[in-house]
Each structure stands twice: as C-alpha cells, then as structure tokens.
Motif scaffolding. Structure first.
Motif, PDB file in Angstrom:
ATOM      1  N   PHE A  31       0.826  -1.207   0.000  1.00  0.00           N
ATOM      2  CA  PHE A  31       0.000   0.000   0.000  1.00  0.00           C
ATOM      3  C   PHE A  31       0.860   1.256   0.000  1.00  0.00           C
ATOM      4  O   PHE A  31       0.584   2.206  -0.739  1.00  0.00           O
ATOM      5  CB  PHE A  31      -0.914   0.036   1.222  1.00  0.00           C
ATOM      6  CG  PHE A  31      -2.267  -0.557   0.983  1.00  0.00           C
ATOM      7  CD1 PHE A  31      -3.107  -0.058   0.005  1.00  0.00           C
ATOM      8  CD2 PHE A  31      -2.691  -1.611   1.745  1.00  0.00           C
ATOM      9  CE1 PHE A  31      -4.351  -0.609  -0.210  1.00  0.00           C
ATOM     10  CE2 PHE A  31      -3.937  -2.168   1.546  1.00  0.00           C
ATOM     11  CZ  PHE A  31      -4.775  -1.663   0.566  1.00  0.00           C
ATOM     12  N   TRP A  83       0.880   3.999  -2.870  1.00  0.00           N
ATOM     13  CA  TRP A  83       0.473   5.366  -2.565  1.00  0.00           C
ATOM     14  C   TRP A  83       1.530   6.369  -3.048  1.00  0.00           C
ATOM     15  O   TRP A  83       1.201   7.369  -3.678  1.00  0.00           O
ATOM     16  CB  TRP A  83       0.240   5.514  -1.064  1.00  0.00           C
ATOM     17  CG  TRP A  83      -0.319   6.837  -0.675  1.00  0.00           C
ATOM     18  CD1 TRP A  83      -1.612   7.245  -0.758  1.00  0.00           C
ATOM     19  CD2 TRP A  83       0.425   7.943  -0.161  1.00  0.00           C
ATOM     20  NE1 TRP A  83      -1.716   8.534  -0.321  1.00  0.00           N
ATOM     21  CE2 TRP A  83      -0.489   8.993   0.051  1.00  0.00           C
ATOM     22  CE3 TRP A  83       1.769   8.140   0.135  1.00  0.00           C
ATOM     23  CZ2 TRP A  83      -0.095  10.223   0.555  1.00  0.00           C
ATOM     24  CZ3 TRP A  83       2.154   9.366   0.631  1.00  0.00           C
ATOM     25  CH2 TRP A  83       1.233  10.395   0.842  1.00  0.00           C
ATOM     26  N   VAL A 130       1.432   6.488  -6.852  1.00  0.00           N
ATOM     27  CA  VAL A 130       0.300   7.219  -7.416  1.00  0.00           C
ATOM     28  C   VAL A 130       0.610   8.705  -7.472  1.00  0.00           C
ATOM     29  O   VAL A 130       0.323   9.384  -8.453  1.00  0.00           O
ATOM     30  CB  VAL A 130      -0.988   6.951  -6.598  1.00  0.00           C
ATOM     31  CG1 VAL A 130      -2.070   7.970  -6.901  1.00  0.00           C
ATOM     32  CG2 VAL A 130      -1.503   5.547  -6.853  1.00  0.00           C
ATOM     33  N   TRP A 131       1.210   9.215  -6.427  1.00  0.00           N
ATOM     34  CA  TRP A 131       1.469  10.650  -6.352  1.00  0.00           C
ATOM     35  C   TRP A 131       2.773  11.072  -7.018  1.00  0.00           C
ATOM     36  O   TRP A 131       2.878  12.212  -7.486  1.00  0.00           O
ATOM     37  CB  TRP A 131       1.460  11.101  -4.894  1.00  0.00           C
ATOM     38  CG  TRP A 131       0.100  10.952  -4.303  1.00  0.00           C
ATOM     39  CD1 TRP A 131      -0.284  10.009  -3.400  1.00  0.00           C
ATOM     40  CD2 TRP A 131      -1.062  11.708  -4.600  1.00  0.00           C
ATOM     41  NE1 TRP A 131      -1.617  10.151  -3.126  1.00  0.00           N
ATOM     42  CE2 TRP A 131      -2.120  11.178  -3.842  1.00  0.00           C
ATOM     43  CE3 TRP A 131      -1.313  12.792  -5.447  1.00  0.00           C
ATOM     44  CZ2 TRP A 131      -3.409  11.697  -3.896  1.00  0.00           C
ATOM     45  CZ3 TRP A 131      -2.608  13.303  -5.494  1.00  0.00           C
ATOM     46  CH2 TRP A 131      -3.627  12.761  -4.730  1.00  0.00           C
TER      47      TRP A 131
END
Length: 91
Positions: free
Chosen positions: A67, A71, A74-75
C-alpha cells in the motif's frame, strides 16, 4: 501465511488489485510502485529480523508495504520514473 514460506493469502489477493490500478496509471507508475513496496518492506524487515535474531522465520505482513509503495507511486510515480531514466540513460 500458507505453510512456512511465501506471501500470505491477503497479500496474494491485494497484489493484483494494486497492480491493475497502478498499471492503469502507466507502466512507469506500476514499476515504481512495485519496487517501492519491496524496498519499504526490506527497510523494515531486515532490521526487524536482525533485532529479533530470528532470521527468515520472522513473519512480517507485506500488505502495508505494498500500500505504501502504491500510494507513493500514485502521487510521484511518473516523476520518480523520469528521474530514474534521466540518471541511468543520461537523457
């Protein structure tokens, strides 16, 4: 965890979901997320195994690291992928 080695059942179900989502965002995001998940897991797992002196028998959940890698990817996956290519290929 099934048996004495390998990933647990939750990790096995989570990996394709994260991979599909990151792959939808782009191949570079997928690769960065995959790499960061393993990197974050190693940065936590290796010291934990050394402190506990239990070696490979230590069970560490991998889902939170997947995760976290997803995360971050993604950014910042595109930026990290571009930086890596510029540094390695000189372009």
């Amino acid at each position: 965890m099934r048996g004495r080695s390998g990933m647990g059942g939750g990790d096995i179900r989570l990996a394709p979901l994260l991979g599909a989502y990151l792959g939808y965002l782009g191949f570079d995001v997928l690769v960065v997320g995959w790499f960061l998940g393993f990197l974050f897991g190693a940065l936590q797992g290796v010291p934990t195994m050394l402190v506990r002196r239990s070696g490979w028998a230590t069970r560490i959940p991998f889902g939170p690291f997947m995760f976290l890698g997803a995360w971050v990817s993604v950014w910042a996956g595109h930026a990290i992928g571009d930086l890596y290519l510029r540094l390695t290929l000189g372009g």
